[in-house]
Write an enzyme that holds these catalytic residues in place. Structure first.
Site, mmCIF file in Angstrom:
data_model
loop_
_atom_site.group_PDB
_atom_site.id
_atom_site.type_symbol
_atom_site.label_atom_id
_atom_site.label_comp_id
_atom_site.label_asym_id
_atom_site.label_seq_id
_atom_site.Cartn_x
_atom_site.Cartn_y
_atom_site.Cartn_z
ATOM 1 N N ARG A 8 -1.164 9.998 -5.810
ATOM 2 C CA ARG A 8 -0.249 10.963 -5.189
ATOM 3 C C ARG A 8 -0.256 12.290 -5.958
ATOM 4 O O ARG A 8 -0.142 13.365 -5.358
ATOM 5 C CB ARG A 8 1.175 10.405 -5.103
ATOM 6 C CG ARG A 8 1.862 10.225 -6.449
ATOM 7 C CD ARG A 8 3.245 9.595 -6.318
ATOM 8 N NE ARG A 8 3.797 9.270 -7.618
ATOM 9 C CZ ARG A 8 4.782 9.948 -8.208
ATOM 10 N NH1 ARG A 8 5.324 10.980 -7.603
ATOM 11 N NH2 ARG A 8 5.232 9.580 -9.394
ATOM 12 N N GLU A 55 11.931 12.263 9.423
ATOM 13 C CA GLU A 55 10.477 12.101 9.486
ATOM 14 C C GLU A 55 9.912 12.197 10.903
ATOM 15 O O GLU A 55 8.840 12.773 11.115
ATOM 16 C CB GLU A 55 10.078 10.767 8.848
ATOM 17 C CG GLU A 55 10.314 10.682 7.356
ATOM 18 C CD GLU A 55 11.751 10.351 6.975
ATOM 19 O OE1 GLU A 55 12.073 10.378 5.766
ATOM 20 O OE2 GLU A 55 12.559 10.083 7.891
ATOM 21 N N PHE A 80 8.011 5.641 5.533
ATOM 22 C CA PHE A 80 8.666 6.569 6.456
ATOM 23 C C PHE A 80 7.644 7.319 7.321
ATOM 24 O O PHE A 80 7.853 7.493 8.520
ATOM 25 C CB PHE A 80 9.519 7.570 5.678
ATOM 26 C CG PHE A 80 10.483 6.926 4.723
ATOM 27 C CD1 PHE A 80 11.158 5.772 5.075
ATOM 28 C CD2 PHE A 80 10.704 7.465 3.468
ATOM 29 C CE1 PHE A 80 12.053 5.164 4.203
ATOM 30 C CE2 PHE A 80 11.591 6.870 2.582
ATOM 31 C CZ PHE A 80 12.268 5.717 2.943
ATOM 32 N N HIS A 106 3.317 6.467 -2.034
ATOM 33 C CA HIS A 106 4.140 5.327 -2.454
ATOM 34 C C HIS A 106 3.882 4.107 -1.572
ATOM 35 O O HIS A 106 4.796 3.433 -1.110
ATOM 36 C CB HIS A 106 5.628 5.684 -2.433
ATOM 37 C CG HIS A 106 6.008 6.758 -3.408
ATOM 38 N ND1 HIS A 106 5.545 8.056 -3.287
ATOM 39 C CD2 HIS A 106 6.798 6.736 -4.508
ATOM 40 C CE1 HIS A 106 6.034 8.787 -4.279
ATOM 41 N NE2 HIS A 106 6.799 8.012 -5.037
ATOM 42 N N ASP A 114 11.370 -0.323 -6.419
ATOM 43 C CA ASP A 114 12.037 0.112 -5.192
ATOM 44 C C ASP A 114 12.168 -1.025 -4.188
ATOM 45 O O ASP A 114 12.995 -0.964 -3.278
ATOM 46 C CB ASP A 114 11.274 1.277 -4.554
ATOM 47 C CG ASP A 114 11.504 2.580 -5.297
ATOM 48 O OD1 ASP A 114 12.250 2.585 -6.292
ATOM 49 O OD2 ASP A 114 10.923 3.603 -4.888
ATOM 50 N N ARG A 164 1.820 5.389 -5.834
ATOM 51 C CA ARG A 164 2.817 5.944 -6.745
ATOM 52 C C ARG A 164 2.390 5.912 -8.209
ATOM 53 O O ARG A 164 2.601 6.871 -8.937
ATOM 54 C CB ARG A 164 4.123 5.149 -6.598
ATOM 55 C CG ARG A 164 5.208 5.558 -7.578
ATOM 56 C CD ARG A 164 6.397 4.614 -7.482
ATOM 57 N NE ARG A 164 7.561 5.084 -8.210
ATOM 58 C CZ ARG A 164 8.713 4.437 -8.275
ATOM 59 N NH1 ARG A 164 8.857 3.293 -7.628
ATOM 60 N NH2 ARG A 164 9.727 4.922 -8.957
#
Length: 313
Positions: A8, A55, A80, A106, A114, A164
């Site tokens: 990323r 989004e 998302f 991610h 998460d 990530r």
């Protein structure tokens, strides 16, 4: 080995590095500092738009901008960008075949703590199901930058999947060459072939080294472009090694393993073992612990390769 480097981060740097073309526009859904599109925002603020936590709306706006001749990169977490906004991606971007690059950061279980709600394990499957959608999953920072550069020149909708966590640099070799639509062979071997994508390429290389110590020579191919598949390199490997193992940080249903199974069943039936998430959600934990728990590590790849070799007999 170079310092570890998150894909990323490489994505954000590449946007800023290659985004000087006036037709490049970048959108984000209030996560620019996480997706790293903030690099582009800071350098080209007039061509960056923060749409907020909306989004679906972002994808519709991206589609509208693309109709004016722009090449739009729309970024958010994979859950998302590919999940929450899928209907808008399908109908507003895919159906009219607009020049929008949907970027899911991610991705996979390496999101770690998460937890399952944020660990996109279905995004490859749902994005490759959209007609005409290019799907790219680079293996390291070098390949990510090369992919972004290529997507700057690619006309049409695409999904770019990045991660990530910091990852090994594995493509820092003089002979490395990135080509959209083409797999890249990283290890020679005629006993079995390992087809891997994303962060699982580095684990497959480690597994290949372990297997070599045991007298098993595994060919390792980086499948960064999952749709369309490089049929030529996969069928060649199937014919020459007689057995295939796929490795992905994604559900084995509909991902790389599913795509390879479709190809082999139609054109060259070959023993196949798929390594990935087996129709299950992830858990919260440190990425390396999750890789071990779900078998997405070099040790399990070695174990599965040995099982796959039995299918050749």
């Amino acid at each position: 080995m170079a310092e570890k480097y998150a894909t990323r981060v490489a994505y954000g740097e590449a946007l800023a590095e290659y985004g000087s073309k006036e037709n490049v526009v970048v959108l984000d859904a209030d996560l620019a500092c996480c997706t790293m599109s903030a690099n582009f925002r800071d350098k080209y603020p007039d061509r960056f738009f923060n749409i907020g936590i909306a989004e679906g709306n972002m994808m519709s706006i991206a589609a509208g901008i693309a109709t004016t001749g722009k090449n739009v990169f729309a970024s958010s977490f994979a859950m998302f960008a590919a999940g929450r906004a899928w209907e808008q991606v399908r109908n507003s971007i895919g159906y009219p075949h607009l020049n929008v690059k949907v970027v899911g950061t991610h991705s996979g279980i390496s999101v770690g703590e998460d937890g399952a709600t944020h660990q996109a394990l279905e995004d490859i499957a749902i994005m490759r199901a959209i007609p005409g959608m290019l799907v790219v999953s680079p293996s390291d920072a070098i390949e990510t930058k090369a992919a972004v550069k290529a997507l700057m020149d690619y006309e049409g909708p695409a999904y770019l999947r990045v991660g990530r966590i910091p990852a090994d640099i594995i493509n820092d070799t003089p002979d490395y060459k990135f080509e959209l639509f083409k797999g890249y062979q990283m290890r020679e071997g005629n006993d079995i072939t390992i087809l891997a994508t994303g962060l699982m390429v580095q684990e497959s290389l480690k597994a290949s080294d372990l297997l070599k110590e045991q007298g098993i020579h595994a060919r390792v191919i980086d499948i960064h472009t999952i749709k369309p598949l490089d049929e030529e390199i996969i069928l060649k490997a199937a014919k020459e090694t007689g057995c295939i193992v796929t490795v992905e940080e994604h559900n084995i249903m509909g991902g790389l393993g599913g795509a390879v199974a479709e190809l082999l069943s139609e054109k060259y039936p070959t023993p196949l073992v798929r390594i990935g998430m087996k129709d299950e959600f992830g858990k919260s934990g440190k990425p390396e612990e999750l890789f071990k728990k779900f078998g997405l590590n070099a040790d399990n790849i070695v174990t599965q390769v040995k099982k796959a070799l039995e299918l050749k007999k």
